[in-house]
Design an enzyme around this catalytic site. Structure first.
Site, PDB file in Angstrom:
ATOM      1  N   ASP A  91      28.582  73.790  15.462  1.00 27.48           N
ATOM      2  CA  ASP A  91      29.646  73.843  16.468  1.00 27.48           C
ATOM      3  C   ASP A  91      31.011  73.496  15.845  1.00 27.48           C
ATOM      4  OD1 ASP A  91      30.647  74.166  19.038  1.00 27.48           O
ATOM      5  OD2 ASP A  91      29.169  72.846  19.970  1.00 27.48           O
ATOM      6  N   ASP A 100      32.205  79.242  26.071  1.00 27.78           N
ATOM      7  CA  ASP A 100      30.827  79.145  26.577  1.00 27.78           C
ATOM      8  C   ASP A 100      30.562  80.060  27.778  1.00 27.78           C
ATOM      9  OD1 ASP A 100      30.569  77.256  24.662  1.00 27.78           O
ATOM     10  OD2 ASP A 100      30.138  75.583  26.017  1.00 27.78           O
TER      11      ASP A 100
END
Ligand code: GLA
Length: 397
Positions: free
Chosen positions: A149, A204
């Site tokens: 990430d 997202d």
């Protein structure tokens, strides 16, 4: 001479300058299941084992869902005194090596998450400055897939940072798929093909059709952002429009089906994100539709593209191996509609070839492209078909 050759080979393996990703680990888009979309930080070893058992027993594993990926929040809040990563001892009392062994014994691959910044997005220890140490840890646990990430990265440069982790994985010696989760900020499709096997293209996904909330959005919004990225994706280097929300609250069955169809059309990684322990038969049928999955996993590895936008509908196409095509038509309206494809619009793209039409959701043949195709399509649902050239219809070379 032989000794010189082995010396050179040893130097090549050790040299960070010549480091590279492990080639050939993702000839088709990876498929699996990830904790985040449903469970966020509420994960533990029982959940993972139960999920793996259901994925094996329900037919999902054999349909291709091989990677079980632990997303954020599997870690203890701090590293140990030697700087090693530690699994949260309450959530994962048996430890990661044992969990990996369990998954491998059931025919799965083991995926894990960390972050290129100092802390993960959910505030656990990140990888920055510990890349080589962490890669050795993952290798010792039998990890096969790393999602990496981008929270808390400060002023770090994405290319450099992700390449450091790539080199660390390579140096650790265990083939691990490297999944970049940098949200598309630095356009990883332009630089990451030699770095990772897949890279996120957006923020997202959320479980809705086209809602947006801060930097999260529904699958239709994410789909729109894939326009133009098709040329960057291919075997071993995939665009990743984020994980699946199929079967999650917020999507109608039609919207789940359409979402899945488009992810197959995009050659997207198929990472299920639902609670498989309580999924209904509709959700299982979507996730295990073999003919749809075959589009996703097509060996040509070409991502589909948006072909036409019209009032009330969009048509997307994907070129497949052996002269075949996939077509996905979305009803973008809010009511059921009869949608017709007059195949003359595809003449230029299909170079005059005529096709047999196979409906991938009903599993029925729908005639040929010699006649217009009309289908009744619910709001936000799709017509998803495979087109196979009619005998003698291929263009002359
Ligand atoms: C980011 C990623 C998500 C998920 C969370 C975990 O938002 O983009 O996919 O991994 O972090 O905290």
């Amino acid at each position: 001479m032989k000794r010189l050759l082995s010396l050179l080979l040893a130097m090549t393996a050790a040299s960070p300058l010549l480091a590279q990703k492990f080639e050939g680990l993702a000839p088709t888009p990876p498929m699996g299941w990830n904790t985040w979309n449903t469970f966020a930080s509420n994960i533990n070893e029982t959940l993972i084992k139960q999920t793996a058992d259901v994925i094996a027993a329900s037919g999902m594993r054999d349909a291709g869902y091989k990677f079980i990926v632990l997303d954020d929040a599997w870690l203890a809040k701090d590293r140990d005194s030697e700087g090693n990563l530690l699994a949260d001892p309450q959530k994962f009392p048996s430890g990661m090596k044992a969990l990996g062994d369990y998954l491998h014994s059931k025919g799965f691959k083991f995926g894990i998450y960390n972050c290129a910044g100092t802390r993960t997005c959910a505030d656990y220890p990140g990888g920055r400055g510990h890349e080589f140490q962490d890669a050795r840890t993952y290798a010792s646990w039998g990890v096969d897939y790393l999602k990496y990430d981008w929270c808390n990265h400060g002023t770090a440069n994405a290319q450099e940072t992700y390449r450091t982790m790539r080199d660390a994985l390579h140096a650790a010696g265990r083939p691990i798929i490297f999944s970049l989760c940098e949200w598309g900020d630095s356009k990883p499709w332009t630089w990451a093909a030699d770095t990772g096997h897949l890279w996120r293209t957006t923020g997202d996904i959320m479980s809705c059709y086209d809602c947006t909330q801060q930097w999260s959005s529904g699958w239709k919004v994410i789909l729109d952002k894939q326009v133009g990225l098709e040329k960057y994706s291919g075997p071993d280097h995939w665009n990743d429009p984020d994980m699946l929300e199929v079967g999650n609250q917020g999507l109608s069955p039609a919207e789940s089906r359409a979402h899945f169809s488009f992810w197959c059309l995009l050659a997207a990684p198929l990472m299920a994100g639902n609670d498989v322990r309580s999924m209904n038969t509709d959700t299982l049928a979507i996730l295990t539709n073999k003919e749809a999955i075959a589009i996703d996993q097509d060996s040509l590895g070409k991502q589909g593209f948006r072909f036409r936008v019209e009032t009330g509908r969009e048509i997307w196409l994907r070129e497949l191996a052996n002269g075949e095509w996939a077509l996905c038509m979305l009803n973008t309206g809010t009511a059921s509609a009869d949608l017709t494809i007059d195949w003359s619009i595809t003449n230029w793209t299909f170079k005059g070839v005529k096709f047999k039409i196979r409906d991938l959701w009903s599993g029925k043949d729908l005639g040929t492209t010699e006649n217009p195709l009309t289908q009744t399509v619910q709001a936000h649902d799709v017509v998803f078909v495979r087109l196979t050239p009619l005998p003698g219809s291929m263009p002359k070379a």
